[in-house]
Enzyme design. Structure first.
Site, PDB file in Angstrom:
ATOM      1  N   HIS A 122      13.358   5.328  -7.902  1.00  0.00           N
ATOM      2  CA  HIS A 122      12.883   3.945  -7.818  1.00  0.00           C
ATOM      3  C   HIS A 122      13.997   2.942  -8.075  1.00  0.00           C
ATOM      4  O   HIS A 122      14.149   1.956  -7.351  1.00  0.00           O
ATOM      5  CB  HIS A 122      11.727   3.735  -8.800  1.00  0.00           C
ATOM      6  N   GLY A 123      14.784   3.175  -9.134  1.00  0.00           N
ATOM      7  CA  GLY A 123      15.885   2.274  -9.425  1.00  0.00           C
ATOM      8  C   GLY A 123      16.954   2.296  -8.344  1.00  0.00           C
ATOM      9  O   GLY A 123      17.491   1.253  -7.966  1.00  0.00           O
ATOM     10  N   GLN A 129      -1.268   2.019  -5.998  1.00  0.00           N
ATOM     11  CA  GLN A 129      -0.383   2.675  -5.033  1.00  0.00           C
ATOM     12  C   GLN A 129      -0.937   2.695  -3.610  1.00  0.00           C
ATOM     13  O   GLN A 129      -0.179   2.749  -2.643  1.00  0.00           O
ATOM     14  CB  GLN A 129      -0.091   4.118  -5.490  1.00  0.00           C
ATOM     15  N   THR A 134      -3.584   6.921   4.032  1.00  0.00           N
ATOM     16  CA  THR A 134      -3.810   5.968   2.945  1.00  0.00           C
ATOM     17  C   THR A 134      -3.256   4.576   3.266  1.00  0.00           C
ATOM     18  O   THR A 134      -3.955   3.573   3.121  1.00  0.00           O
ATOM     19  CB  THR A 134      -3.159   6.485   1.650  1.00  0.00           C
ATOM     20  N   ILE A 135      -2.022   4.514   3.719  1.00  0.00           N
ATOM     21  CA  ILE A 135      -1.406   3.232   4.046  1.00  0.00           C
ATOM     22  C   ILE A 135      -1.814   2.777   5.446  1.00  0.00           C
ATOM     23  O   ILE A 135      -2.156   1.614   5.659  1.00  0.00           O
ATOM     24  CB  ILE A 135       0.130   3.321   3.952  1.00  0.00           C
ATOM     25  N   CYS A 141       5.602   2.294  -3.013  1.00  0.00           N
ATOM     26  CA  CYS A 141       4.660   1.507  -3.812  1.00  0.00           C
ATOM     27  C   CYS A 141       5.261   1.107  -5.158  1.00  0.00           C
ATOM     28  O   CYS A 141       5.233  -0.071  -5.540  1.00  0.00           O
ATOM     29  CB  CYS A 141       3.354   2.271  -4.004  1.00  0.00           C
ATOM     30  N   ASN A 142       5.809   2.072  -5.895  1.00  0.00           N
ATOM     31  CA  ASN A 142       6.393   1.739  -7.194  1.00  0.00           C
ATOM     32  C   ASN A 142       7.582   0.802  -7.057  1.00  0.00           C
ATOM     33  O   ASN A 142       7.751  -0.130  -7.853  1.00  0.00           O
ATOM     34  CB  ASN A 142       6.825   3.023  -7.913  1.00  0.00           C
ATOM     35  N   HIS A 163      -0.466   3.426 -10.699  1.00  0.00           N
ATOM     36  CA  HIS A 163       0.740   3.649 -11.487  1.00  0.00           C
ATOM     37  C   HIS A 163       0.790   2.613 -12.603  1.00  0.00           C
ATOM     38  O   HIS A 163       0.197   1.531 -12.500  1.00  0.00           O
ATOM     39  CB  HIS A 163       2.004   3.446 -10.644  1.00  0.00           C
ATOM     40  N   ARG A 172       0.839   7.995 -10.992  1.00  0.00           N
ATOM     41  CA  ARG A 172      -0.405   8.738 -10.797  1.00  0.00           C
ATOM     42  C   ARG A 172      -0.054  10.089 -10.167  1.00  0.00           C
ATOM     43  O   ARG A 172       0.922  10.226  -9.436  1.00  0.00           O
ATOM     44  CB  ARG A 172      -1.385   7.939  -9.929  1.00  0.00           C
TER      45      ARG A 172
END
Length: 343
Positions: free
Chosen positions: A193-194, A301, A11-12, A139-140, A219, A167
């Protein structure tokens, strides 16, 4: 011209490969593939060199794909490696790159320890210049950091609380879910993520939680941000509108009030693979009260990290350009900013 090797063509990887091919500063040496699947054939037909493990050579030839060389030859011919292999594989590949003396750029699916620095362009590009190993955050986290670093630069962010609505899978991942459920991403405490974002913004307290939903398109994130001094909405929108990688969309004027409509708009705009490289911020969702800013944004994403991978190449290669010029070149290369004229 700087020779770039790409390990992974999923994908990337395939999106990064196309971006490298467009950039005259870099030469794509080729890609590493381990399985002669349809993507190998498509890359081969596009004229991309394919490097394989020696024991898989005949498997590729039997599928009509003639490899250019082995993985060892790939390492010898590349000056910089972009590792876009499946999560966890990059860490295993690190020893190969070190043994070959090659710098490498990893993806956010790897543990932070894989690199010297977790990277997000708007936040720490100057710190990344000249590093040998970078990790482009997920991504996120990329979408989250773009917004937070812009707001931090202008208004001094003190803390952020984030709800990530993830997603369930990328469009081709038919074995993943959930199918008919909304699921907590983590049963521990907070989402990663944080924590990842605080590796880049260590002086900002960022708490994130996430749920996974049955969709494949994008997302969605809800951010509640506290800044040092009171602001008004007009200040916030003016700041966000300065950045090409942040796209403000007014659902009332445009009718774009869902992720499916955003993807359809990208199709109509003839974006390659319907890619949306920008954070899409729903303008009506921006609420400002005193020191508090909240907003909702959509993150594609599949493509959001492609600009950061290109910027990371400039940093690792030591291209002597200031951040503004690097971003300008990457944005122009990918057509970032063009959707502003439509929306």
């Amino acid at each position: 011209m700087i020779k770039v090797g790409l390990n992974g063509y999923g994908t990337i990887g395939k999106r990064v490969a196309d971006a490298v091919l467009k950039n005259s500063r870099f030469q794509l040496v080729g890609i590493v593939k381990y399985t002669p699947d349809y993507s190998s054939k498509m890359a081969f037909k596009k004229g991309i060199n394919i490097y394989v493990p020696p024991e898989k050579w005949r498997d590729f030839e039997s599928q009509g794909v003639t490899p250019k060389g082995t993985i060892q030859e790939f390492l010898e011919e590349s000056s910089i490696i972009i590792d876009a292999s499946p999560s966890g594989k990059g860490f295993a590949n690190l020893s190969l790159y070190k043994a070959a003396g090659k710098p490498a750029i990893f993806q956010g699916g790897e543990k932070p320890e894989v690199a010297e620095l977790s990277f997000s362009t708007y936040c720490n590009y100057d710190e990344a210049v000249g590093r040998k190993y970078l990790r482009v955050v997920s991504c996120n986290t990329t979408g989250l950091l773009r917004i937070l670093c812009v707001l931090h630069k202008e208004f001094n962010v003190k803390r952020a609380r984030v709800l990530v609505i993830r997603r369930g899978a990328d469009p081709k991942e038919d074995a993943r879910g959930p199918i008919n459920s909304i699921k907590l991403e983590s049963v521990e405490d907070v989402s990663h993520h944080g924590k990842d974002a605080m590796l880049v913004l260590p002086n900002v307290k960022i708490i994130s939680q996430a749920v996974v939903v049955p969709t494949t398109l994008m997302h969605v994130q809800y951010l509640d941000v506290e800044v040092a001094t009171p602001v008004i909405k007009e200040q916030v929108t003016e700041v966000l509108s300065r950045y090409a990688r942040i796209l403000l969309v007014d659902p009332k004027k445009t009718g774009l009030d869902s992720t499916s409509k955003l993807i359809e708009a990208a199709r109509d705009f003839l974006r390659s693979r319907n890619d949306i490289y920008e954070n899409v911020v729903f303008e009506n969702s921006i609420l400002v009260s005193g020191n508090s800013i909240s907003l909702i944004q959509a993150i594609h994403q599949e493509s959001i990290v492609v600009p950061e991978n290109m910027d990371a190449l400039y940093a690792v290669a030591g291209v002597k350009l200031p951040l503004e010029k690097v971003v300008e070149e990457t944005d122009k290369l990918l057509g970032i900013g063009g959707l502003k004229d439509v929306f």
